[in-house]
Design a protein around this motif. Structure first.
Motif, PDB file in Angstrom:
ATOM      1  N   UNK A 197       9.000  44.808   8.204  1.00  0.00           N
ATOM      2  CA  UNK A 197       7.976  45.851   8.074  1.00  0.00           C
ATOM      3  C   UNK A 197       6.903  45.463   7.079  1.00  0.00           C
ATOM      4  N   UNK A 198       7.301  44.887   5.955  1.00  0.00           N
ATOM      5  CA  UNK A 198       6.308  44.475   4.961  1.00  0.00           C
ATOM      6  C   UNK A 198       5.523  43.252   5.428  1.00  0.00           C
ATOM      7  N   UNK A 199       6.123  42.405   6.249  1.00  0.00           N
ATOM      8  CA  UNK A 199       5.360  41.303   6.835  1.00  0.00           C
ATOM      9  C   UNK A 199       4.253  41.845   7.731  1.00  0.00           C
ATOM     10  N   UNK A 200       4.558  42.878   8.516  1.00  0.00           N
ATOM     11  CA  UNK A 200       3.540  43.482   9.366  1.00  0.00           C
ATOM     12  C   UNK A 200       2.400  44.052   8.517  1.00  0.00           C
ATOM     13  N   UNK A 201       2.763  44.725   7.427  1.00  0.00           N
ATOM     14  CA  UNK A 201       1.737  45.290   6.546  1.00  0.00           C
ATOM     15  C   UNK A 201       0.888  44.171   5.940  1.00  0.00           C
ATOM     16  N   UNK A 202       1.540  43.105   5.511  1.00  0.00           N
ATOM     17  CA  UNK A 202       0.799  41.989   4.912  1.00  0.00           C
ATOM     18  C   UNK A 202      -0.139  41.343   5.929  1.00  0.00           C
ATOM     19  N   UNK A 203       0.275  41.270   7.185  1.00  0.00           N
ATOM     20  CA  UNK A 203      -0.551  40.674   8.222  1.00  0.00           C
ATOM     21  C   UNK A 203      -1.760  41.537   8.576  1.00  0.00           C
ATOM     22  N   UNK A 204      -1.536  42.840   8.715  1.00  0.00           N
ATOM     23  CA  UNK A 204      -2.581  43.726   9.217  1.00  0.00           C
ATOM     24  C   UNK A 204      -3.293  44.522   8.123  1.00  0.00           C
ATOM     25  N   UNK A 205      -2.617  44.786   7.010  1.00  0.00           N
ATOM     26  CA  UNK A 205      -3.197  45.574   5.924  1.00  0.00           C
ATOM     27  C   UNK A 205      -2.875  44.920   4.577  1.00  0.00           C
ATOM     28  N   UNK A 206      -3.450  43.755   4.296  1.00  0.00           N
ATOM     29  CA  UNK A 206      -3.103  43.052   3.052  1.00  0.00           C
ATOM     30  C   UNK A 206      -3.382  43.856   1.792  1.00  0.00           C
ATOM     31  N   UNK A 207      -4.425  44.686   1.801  1.00  0.00           N
ATOM     32  CA  UNK A 207      -4.718  45.495   0.613  1.00  0.00           C
ATOM     33  C   UNK A 207      -3.603  46.503   0.357  1.00  0.00           C
ATOM     34  N   UNK A 208      -3.046  47.085   1.426  1.00  0.00           N
ATOM     35  CA  UNK A 208      -1.928  48.019   1.268  1.00  0.00           C
ATOM     36  C   UNK A 208      -0.690  47.289   0.761  1.00  0.00           C
ATOM     37  N   UNK A 209      -0.515  46.042   1.183  1.00  0.00           N
ATOM     38  CA  UNK A 209       0.629  45.249   0.701  1.00  0.00           C
ATOM     39  C   UNK A 209       0.514  45.014  -0.802  1.00  0.00           C
ATOM     40  N   UNK A 210      -0.676  44.660  -1.259  1.00  0.00           N
ATOM     41  CA  UNK A 210      -0.863  44.432  -2.696  1.00  0.00           C
ATOM     42  C   UNK A 210      -0.694  45.722  -3.498  1.00  0.00           C
TER      43      UNK A 210
ATOM     44  N   UNK B 228       9.840  34.725  15.728  1.00  0.00           N
ATOM     45  CA  UNK B 228       8.467  34.400  16.083  1.00  0.00           C
ATOM     46  C   UNK B 228       7.839  33.529  14.996  1.00  0.00           C
ATOM     47  N   UNK B 229       7.180  32.461  15.427  1.00  0.00           N
ATOM     48  CA  UNK B 229       6.425  31.619  14.502  1.00  0.00           C
ATOM     49  C   UNK B 229       4.957  32.004  14.626  1.00  0.00           C
ATOM     50  N   UNK B 230       4.323  32.303  13.498  1.00  0.00           N
ATOM     51  CA  UNK B 230       2.970  32.840  13.499  1.00  0.00           C
ATOM     52  C   UNK B 230       1.996  31.915  12.782  1.00  0.00           C
ATOM     53  N   UNK B 231       0.766  31.972  13.238  1.00  0.00           N
ATOM     54  CA  UNK B 231      -0.377  31.433  12.507  1.00  0.00           C
ATOM     55  C   UNK B 231      -1.391  32.560  12.423  1.00  0.00           C
ATOM     56  N   UNK B 232      -1.434  33.204  11.256  1.00  0.00           N
ATOM     57  CA  UNK B 232      -2.227  34.420  11.135  1.00  0.00           C
ATOM     58  C   UNK B 232      -1.620  35.507  11.993  1.00  0.00           C
ATOM     59  N   UNK B 233      -2.442  36.082  12.876  1.00  0.00           N
ATOM     60  CA  UNK B 233      -1.967  37.128  13.786  1.00  0.00           C
ATOM     61  C   UNK B 233      -1.630  36.571  15.164  1.00  0.00           C
ATOM     62  N   UNK B 234      -1.541  35.261  15.268  1.00  0.00           N
ATOM     63  CA  UNK B 234      -1.248  34.636  16.553  1.00  0.00           C
ATOM     64  C   UNK B 234       0.204  34.170  16.603  1.00  0.00           C
ATOM     65  N   UNK B 235       0.899  34.544  17.668  1.00  0.00           N
ATOM     66  CA  UNK B 235       2.252  34.041  17.899  1.00  0.00           C
ATOM     67  C   UNK B 235       2.130  32.666  18.544  1.00  0.00           C
ATOM     68  N   UNK B 236       2.652  31.641  17.886  1.00  0.00           N
ATOM     69  CA  UNK B 236       2.517  30.275  18.393  1.00  0.00           C
ATOM     70  C   UNK B 236       3.863  29.685  18.818  1.00  0.00           C
ATOM     71  N   UNK B 237       4.937  30.424  18.592  1.00  0.00           N
ATOM     72  CA  UNK B 237       6.244  29.943  19.007  1.00  0.00           C
ATOM     73  C   UNK B 237       7.260  31.064  19.008  1.00  0.00           C
ATOM     74  N   UNK B 238       8.173  31.050  19.985  1.00  0.00           N
ATOM     75  CA  UNK B 238       9.202  32.086  20.088  1.00  0.00           C
ATOM     76  C   UNK B 238      10.551  31.419  20.329  1.00  0.00           C
ATOM     77  N   UNK B 239      11.531  31.806  19.549  1.00  0.00           N
ATOM     78  CA  UNK B 239      12.904  31.347  19.766  1.00  0.00           C
ATOM     79  C   UNK B 239      13.777  32.551  20.053  1.00  0.00           C
ATOM     80  N   UNK B 240      14.551  32.491  21.138  1.00  0.00           N
ATOM     81  CA  UNK B 240      15.384  33.605  21.554  1.00  0.00           C
ATOM     82  C   UNK B 240      16.853  33.236  21.455  1.00  0.00           C
TER      83      UNK B 240
END
Length: 409
Positions: free
Chosen positions: A266-279, A377-389
């Protein structure tokens, strides 16, 4: 007063202020829960992404049948026929009182699997009524849920209406109680309309609104549905309303492993989309951590520290009592309230709570890898670049967007 004690006293006072504000917010939420509800009746498609065993799906279906604004159609979006949820969904559709369509989304390539499932379901516009509701599979809504969500959309006083969950512990263990305490704090926070917040577990909009904000395309490349939809709505200047009355009882049970995984994600999502809220969260947690740890140490030698420690404990107790009352109001149709009395012990777990919170925040600093259920999920910014299931036959997926069942008509 020594410098360290002076700093700790200031931090303790700041933490006490935060506690008082949390108490006031909880009181306001208590006032809103249980208000008289307005009724509406509109054609609505409910879309629910489902995966795994989905043990709560049958109960959710029963609750949907008893809505004051019953769904016209239910879309259950699964990953593949190999997903255990597929057979459960097909079985449910076979005995349904209203049409249930099981949409096999196929494997995600550009976003997370949940978002991909939602995106594929939203692209099936032939199955969408004029109004669309997105929901999570683990909620336990009361009969007025859909009416509460849809009434403002119907009146065009809002483009998107959303609510939030209210965790109801179903297990007697410390991880579950800590999770419920923290998530209930989120549930009672003020969510002013200008913030444009969305929660994908309970969200209503017109079909045309979702088309205008390209919701399907946005979700197809999204990491999380909540913040991605909020950003898309903001980009199109949509009016988003967060209804505090729409508080959904949600059964909750956690182990230490699942609690940490959930919190970090959940905090990773906040850091990705709302970095100011994370700080901002970092600052608040740091103050609380300094207060809780240092006050306990200094309480034996400092009267001011002892008083602040006692005051913080009393405020936590008051918060417990208000949240208990909210749970009682939510529990008329929910699986609970269970184990609510254990929250009265939370004032004694303050140090553990703040240290756990700080640990989760620190672990969420890196967002290059996000673990969500059986997916990594492996991410680069907001892009998913790899998925392991892992788990059931992930490679044996059906064709994307295929509708496997249109039953119950």
């Amino acid at each position: 007063m020594p410098p360290l004690e002076y700093v700790v006293t200031i931090a303790g006072a700041a933490s006490l202020l935060c506690g008082v504000l949390t108490f006031v917010a909880a009181l306001d939420q208590r006032r809103r829960v249980g208000r008289p509800r307005e009724q509406c009746a509109v054609p609505v498609t409910v879309i629910i992404p489902v995966t795994g065993a989905a043990p709560s799906l049958d109960d959710l279906y029963r609750r949907l049948r008893h809505q004051t604004c019953p769904p016209t159609r239910l879309l259950l979006a699964v990953e593949s026929e190999s997903d255990p949820a597929y057979r459960r969904a097909i079985g449910l559709a076979g005995a349904s009182a209203f049409p249930i369509d099981v949409v096999v989304a196929g494997l995600a390539c550009h976003g997370t699997q949940k978002c991909h499932n939602l995106a594929v379901a939203l692209r099936r516009e032939d199955l969408l009524e004029e109004y669309v509701v997105l929901a999570d599979a683990d909620i336990a809504p009361e009969p007025t849920w859909l009416s509460d969500l849809l009434i403002r959309v119907q009146r065009r006083t809002a483009d998107i209406v959303t609510g939030y969950r209210w965790p109801m512990p179903t297990a007697v263990n410390l991880p579950t109680m800590l999770y419920a305490w923290l998530d209930r704090a989120v549930a009672t926070l003020p969510k002013w309309d200008f913030l444009g917040l969305c929660w994908g577990g309970s969200l209503a909009a017109r079909r045309d609104t979702l088309r205008a904000m390209a919701a399907a395309d946005v979700l197809g490349h999204a990491v999380t549905d909540d913040l991605a939809l909020a950003d898309a709505a903001r980009a199109q200047s949509m009016r988003v309303t967060f209804r505090s009355t729409v508080l959904l009882p949600t059964p909750a049970a956690h182990t230490w492993e699942s609690l940490l995984a959930f919190g970090i994600r959940q905090y990773q999502f906040v850091r990705l989309y709302r970095p100011s809220a994370w700080w901002l969260a970092v600052v608040i947690v740091a103050v609380n951590l300094l207060c809780s740890d240092a006050l306990v140490v200094l309480a034996f030698s400092s009267g001011a520290a002892a008083l602040l420690l006692l005051a913080n404990g009393l405020v936590m107790l008051l918060i417990c009592l208000v949240r208990f009352d909210i749970s009682m109001r939510c529990a008329a149709t929910a699986p609970g309230p269970r184990h609510e009395w254990l929250f009265l012990l939370m004032p004694f777990a303050g140090v553990l709570l703040h240290n756990l919170h700080a640990f989760v925040l620190l672990r969420s600093w890196s967002c290059r890898q996000v673990v969500w259920g059986r997916w990594t999920y492996r991410l680069e910014g907001l892009q998913v670049v790899g998925i392991r299931r892992s788990g059931w036959g992930a490679r044996d997926a059906a064709a994307p967007g295929e509708v496997d069942a249109v039953i119950g008509q």
